[in-house]
Design an enzyme around this catalytic site. Structure first.
Site, PDB file in Angstrom:
ATOM      1  N   ILE A  20       0.818  -1.210   0.000  1.00 54.74           N
ATOM      2  CA  ILE A  20       0.000   0.000   0.000  1.00 54.74           C
ATOM      3  C   ILE A  20       0.850   1.257   0.000  1.00 54.74           C
ATOM      4  CG2 ILE A  20      -1.608   1.344   1.411  1.00 54.74           C
ATOM      5  CD1 ILE A  20      -2.945  -1.323   2.180  1.00 54.74           C
ATOM      6  N   ASP A  55      14.380   3.312  10.558  1.00 50.91           N
ATOM      7  CA  ASP A  55      13.850   2.235  11.385  1.00 50.91           C
ATOM      8  C   ASP A  55      12.894   2.835  12.403  1.00 50.91           C
ATOM      9  OD1 ASP A  55      13.263   0.086  12.945  1.00 50.91           O
ATOM     10  OD2 ASP A  55      15.341  -0.416  13.458  1.00 50.91           O
ATOM     11  N   ARG A 117       2.196  14.330  14.687  1.00 47.93           N
ATOM     12  CA  ARG A 117       2.193  15.544  15.498  1.00 47.93           C
ATOM     13  C   ARG A 117       3.255  16.536  15.050  1.00 47.93           C
ATOM     14  NH1 ARG A 117       3.819  15.507  21.790  1.00 47.93           N
ATOM     15  NH2 ARG A 117       5.918  15.442  20.856  1.00 47.93           N
ATOM     16  N   TYR A 149      -1.935  -6.041  16.394  1.00 49.70           N
ATOM     17  CA  TYR A 149      -2.260  -5.347  15.156  1.00 49.70           C
ATOM     18  C   TYR A 149      -3.572  -4.575  15.295  1.00 49.70           C
ATOM     19  CZ  TYR A 149      -3.492  -4.579  10.263  1.00 49.70           C
ATOM     20  OH  TYR A 149      -3.853  -4.002   9.074  1.00 49.70           O
ATOM     21  N   LYS A 153      -4.098  -0.417  15.345  1.00 47.95           N
ATOM     22  CA  LYS A 153      -4.898   0.265  14.335  1.00 47.95           C
ATOM     23  C   LYS A 153      -6.071   1.018  14.964  1.00 47.95           C
ATOM     24  CE  LYS A 153      -2.533  -0.950  10.691  1.00 47.95           C
ATOM     25  NZ  LYS A 153      -1.782   0.045   9.892  1.00 47.95           N
ATOM     26  N   ILE A 182      -6.232  -6.478   1.154  1.00 46.03           N
ATOM     27  CA  ILE A 182      -5.335  -5.969   0.109  1.00 46.03           C
ATOM     28  C   ILE A 182      -4.068  -6.827   0.131  1.00 46.03           C
ATOM     29  CG2 ILE A 182      -4.215  -3.942  -0.863  1.00 46.03           C
ATOM     30  CD1 ILE A 182      -7.148  -3.419  -0.425  1.00 46.03           C
TER      31      ILE A 182
END
Length: 247
Positions: A20, A55, A117, A149, A153, A182
């Site tokens: 993506i 990283d 931010r 995960y 999210k 995806i």
């Protein structure tokens, strides 16, 4: 006069080694933006996209990336956080390790917040009417059997809303995209054929499906009044609650 949607914009996109993130970087470039992509190991520059290794799993990784991006680009008017560690199906609620939890939440949530931010602060201080886009997931709301995960999210979704409310008065728009199935990048499914049967539109998604929506939301032609919103890109899979519909 250029008809490209993002002519003159300067974009930083994380997670650009493939999937993506790479699709979004390519789409932004095609619409006229100058694009700097990043990943833990930067591929060589190609298709007019420059890359920078960073990283984001390291506590200071986001600072290194931001400093390098501002040095390369001068300013950032578009920021997309698509970086996320590869998911492993064995990392279930009863087996995920602290190390794996920290790696996932560190890149998705911690780096996503601090980069968003500080990029937002940069935009505000420079008077840039910029746009920030976080790539979350359909699993910000539905369990994925991968708690690190899904939790990261879900957290990113609230980070997006907090930043959106804070930065909108400065003319800076913050939003999120929530892809469904995806293939590529961090998404690997052994049962993809079975999953596709549950998708109303009848196919899995592609990175370009996500990238074209990213262009629309980031553009001032189509997205200028979109603030604090998560756009689902899942072919209707979210309608199914992971259970095949019955006639």
């Amino acid at each position: 006069m250029s008809t490209k949607l993002l002519e003159g914009e300067r974009a930083l996109v994380t997670g650009c080694a493939g999937g993506i993130g790479r699709g979004i970087a390519s789409a932004l470039k095609a619409e006229g933006a100058t694009v700097l992509g990043s990943d833990i190991a930067a591929p060589p520059a190609e298709d007019g996209i420059d890359f920078l290794a960073a990283d984001l799993g390291r506590p200071d990784g986001w600072k290194t990336l931001l400093a390098g991006a501002l040095d390369r680009l001068g300013t950032v008017s578009l920021f997309v956080h698509a970086a996320s560690p590869r998911r492993r199906e064995v990392d279930t609620p009863l087996s995920v390790s602290e190390e794996t939890w920290d790696a996932m939440t560190g890149i998705n949530l911690r780096a996503g917040f601090f980069l968003g931010r500080e990029v937002g602060r940069h935009m505000r201080d420079k008077g840039i009417k910029g746009r920030i886009l976080l790539i979350t997931s359909q699993h910000r709301e539905t369990p994925r059997n991968l708690p690190h995960y899904s939790a990261s999210k879900a957290g990113m979704t609230m980070v997006m809303k907090e930043l959106a409310r804070t930065l909108a008065p400065s003319g800076i728009r913050v939003n999120a995209l929530a892809p469904g199935a995806i293939p590529g990048g961090g998404f690997v499914a052994d049962n993809l054929a079975d999953l596709v049967k549950q998708i109303p539109i009848g196919r899995a998604g592609t990175p370009d499906d996500v990238a074209q929506m990213a262009v629309a939301v980031l553009s001032e032609r189509f997205g200028r009044y979109v603030v604090g919103t998560t756009v689902e890109i899942d072919g209707g899979l979210g309608l199914m609650s992971w259970i095949p519909a019955k006639a």
